[in-house]
Design a protein around this motif. Structure first.
Motif, PDB file in Angstrom:
ATOM      1  N   GLN A  14       4.056  34.586  10.190  1.00  0.00           N
ATOM      2  CA  GLN A  14       4.422  33.403  11.213  1.00  0.00           C
ATOM      3  C   GLN A  14       4.578  34.282  12.368  1.00  0.00           C
ATOM      4  O   GLN A  14       5.144  35.337  12.726  1.00  0.00           O
ATOM      5  CB  GLN A  14       5.615  32.702  10.955  1.00  0.00           C
ATOM      6  CG  GLN A  14       5.443  31.748   9.686  1.00  0.00           C
ATOM      7  CD  GLN A  14       6.780  31.050   9.225  1.00  0.00           C
ATOM      8  OE1 GLN A  14       7.125  31.484   8.209  1.00  0.00           O
ATOM      9  NE2 GLN A  14       7.070  30.033   9.848  1.00  0.00           N
ATOM     10  N   ILE A  15       4.431  33.620  13.820  1.00  0.00           N
ATOM     11  CA  ILE A  15       4.480  33.942  14.884  1.00  0.00           C
ATOM     12  C   ILE A  15       5.759  34.788  15.241  1.00  0.00           C
ATOM     13  O   ILE A  15       5.935  35.658  16.024  1.00  0.00           O
ATOM     14  CB  ILE A  15       4.320  32.860  15.940  1.00  0.00           C
ATOM     15  CG1 ILE A  15       2.803  32.369  15.935  1.00  0.00           C
ATOM     16  CG2 ILE A  15       4.315  33.331  17.449  1.00  0.00           C
ATOM     17  CD1 ILE A  15       1.727  33.561  16.145  1.00  0.00           C
ATOM     18  N   THR A  90       7.766  24.228  15.994  1.00  0.00           N
ATOM     19  CA  THR A  90       7.922  25.022  17.332  1.00  0.00           C
ATOM     20  C   THR A  90       6.478  25.920  17.032  1.00  0.00           C
ATOM     21  O   THR A  90       6.187  26.282  16.047  1.00  0.00           O
ATOM     22  CB  THR A  90       9.104  25.715  17.365  1.00  0.00           C
ATOM     23  OG1 THR A  90       9.221  26.492  16.581  1.00  0.00           O
ATOM     24  CG2 THR A  90      10.003  24.803  17.893  1.00  0.00           C
ATOM     25  N   PRO A  91       5.968  26.495  18.247  1.00  0.00           N
ATOM     26  CA  PRO A  91       4.895  27.568  18.101  1.00  0.00           C
ATOM     27  C   PRO A  91       5.434  28.550  17.171  1.00  0.00           C
ATOM     28  O   PRO A  91       4.576  29.348  16.472  1.00  0.00           O
ATOM     29  CB  PRO A  91       4.582  27.844  19.712  1.00  0.00           C
ATOM     30  CG  PRO A  91       4.997  26.641  20.490  1.00  0.00           C
ATOM     31  CD  PRO A  91       6.318  26.141  19.613  1.00  0.00           C
ATOM     32  N   ASP A  94       4.510  28.537  13.786  1.00  0.00           N
ATOM     33  CA  ASP A  94       3.258  28.271  13.126  1.00  0.00           C
ATOM     34  C   ASP A  94       2.586  29.964  12.691  1.00  0.00           C
ATOM     35  O   ASP A  94       3.234  30.888  12.711  1.00  0.00           O
ATOM     36  CB  ASP A  94       2.337  28.176  14.550  1.00  0.00           C
ATOM     37  CG  ASP A  94       2.446  26.882  15.076  1.00  0.00           C
ATOM     38  OD1 ASP A  94       2.811  25.980  14.161  1.00  0.00           O
ATOM     39  OD2 ASP A  94       1.733  26.957  16.239  1.00  0.00           O
TER      40      ASP A  94
END
Length: 208
Positions: A14-15, A90-91, A94
Motif C-alpha cells: 500500500q501507498i 484515503t489515498p 490504496d
C-alpha cells in the motif's frame, strides 16, 4: 519450485507503507514490480490490505501524550503505536500502482485492522489472537498447502502472517528479497532479529 498447491500472499502493498507514505518502509516501493512479476507464476494469489477506521486505537494520535513507535499495553497485549496510516478510503490505503496486475488477478483481498480497538498484523488473525480473517479456510478450500509471503513489512505483518500460517498447518516461506523491514530496536537486536528467531523456532523458511 512453485506448485499448484502454493499461494502467494502479498502483504500490505500500500501507498502509506512506501516512500512518501505516512508509515513508509525504506525501499518498500522497490519490491512492488518484482512482486507483480512473481505473482504471474502462481495459481493462487492473496493480497492483504490494512484498512483502519479513522481514530484507530493503535494510532499514536488516539493516545494523548504518546508518540509514534512507543508501546502501550492493550487488553490483548503489547501494542506499538503507529502514525495514522491506511485509513479507509484515503489515498494512502490504496495499493501501489506497480502491484495493480497482481491485485487484478488475486483470488482474495483480505482487509484487516478494521476493528477500531484491535490492531491486526496477520493475514489470518487480528492481534487479539481470537478473531479470524477467514483466510485459512479459504486457502484449504482451494487445496493450498504452502504459503509464500512477500510484501510489507517483513518484521511485522509479513512475519506474523507467516507464523500464523504455520500454526494453521500450512508450510510457510518468506522471500526476503521481495520484502522490506521496519527494523525497530529491541532489547536484543531489532524486530528483524526477533522475527527470524521465531521463524527458526516455528519452521518458517526465510529464503533469499
Amino acid at each position: 519450485m512453485i506448485a499448484a498447491t502454493d499461494a502467494l500472499v502479498i502483504v500490505d502493498p500500500q501507498i502509506d507503507f512506501c516512500p512518501g507514505g505516512s508509515l513508509a518502509v525504506t525501499g518498500g516501493d522497490a519490491v512492488m514490480a518484482p512482486i507483480a512479476a512473481l505473482s504471474r507464476r502462481f495459481a493462487h494469489v492473496v493480497v492483504t490490505q490494512d484498512w483502519h477506521p479513522a481514530g484507530h486505537l493503535s494510532f499514536a494520535s488516539s493516545q494523548p501524550g504518546r508518540q509514534p513507535f512507543e508501546t502501550i499495553a492493550m487488553p490483548y497485549g503489547e501494542q506499538v503505536l503507529w502514525p495514522d496510516h491506511c485509513v479507509q478510503g484515503t489515498p494512502g490505503a490504496d495499493f501501489h500502482p506497480a502491484i495493480a496486475d497482481a491485485v487484478a488477478r488475486a483470488d482474495l483481498i483480505v482487509r484487516k485492522g478494521a476493528n477500531p480497538v484491535v490492531d491486526s498484523y496477520s493475514a489470518f488473525f487480528e492481534n487479539d489472537r481470537a478473531t479470524r480473517t477467514g483466510l485459512a479456510g479459504a486457502l484449504r478450500d482451494r487445496g493450498v498447502t504452502r504459503c509464500v509471503f512477500v510484501g510489507l513489512a517483513y518484521d511485522f505483518c509479513v512475519a506474523w502472517s507467516a507464523l500464523d500460517a504455520r500454526a494453521e498447518g500450512f508450510e510457510a516461506v518468506v522471500l526476503r528479497e521481495h520484502a522490506r523491514a521496519i527494523a525497530m530496536p529491541r532489547p536484543r537486536g531489532t524486530s528483524v532479529d526477533a522475527a527470524e528467531e521465531q521463524f527458526a523456532a516455528r519452521g518458517v523458511a526465510a529464503s533469499m
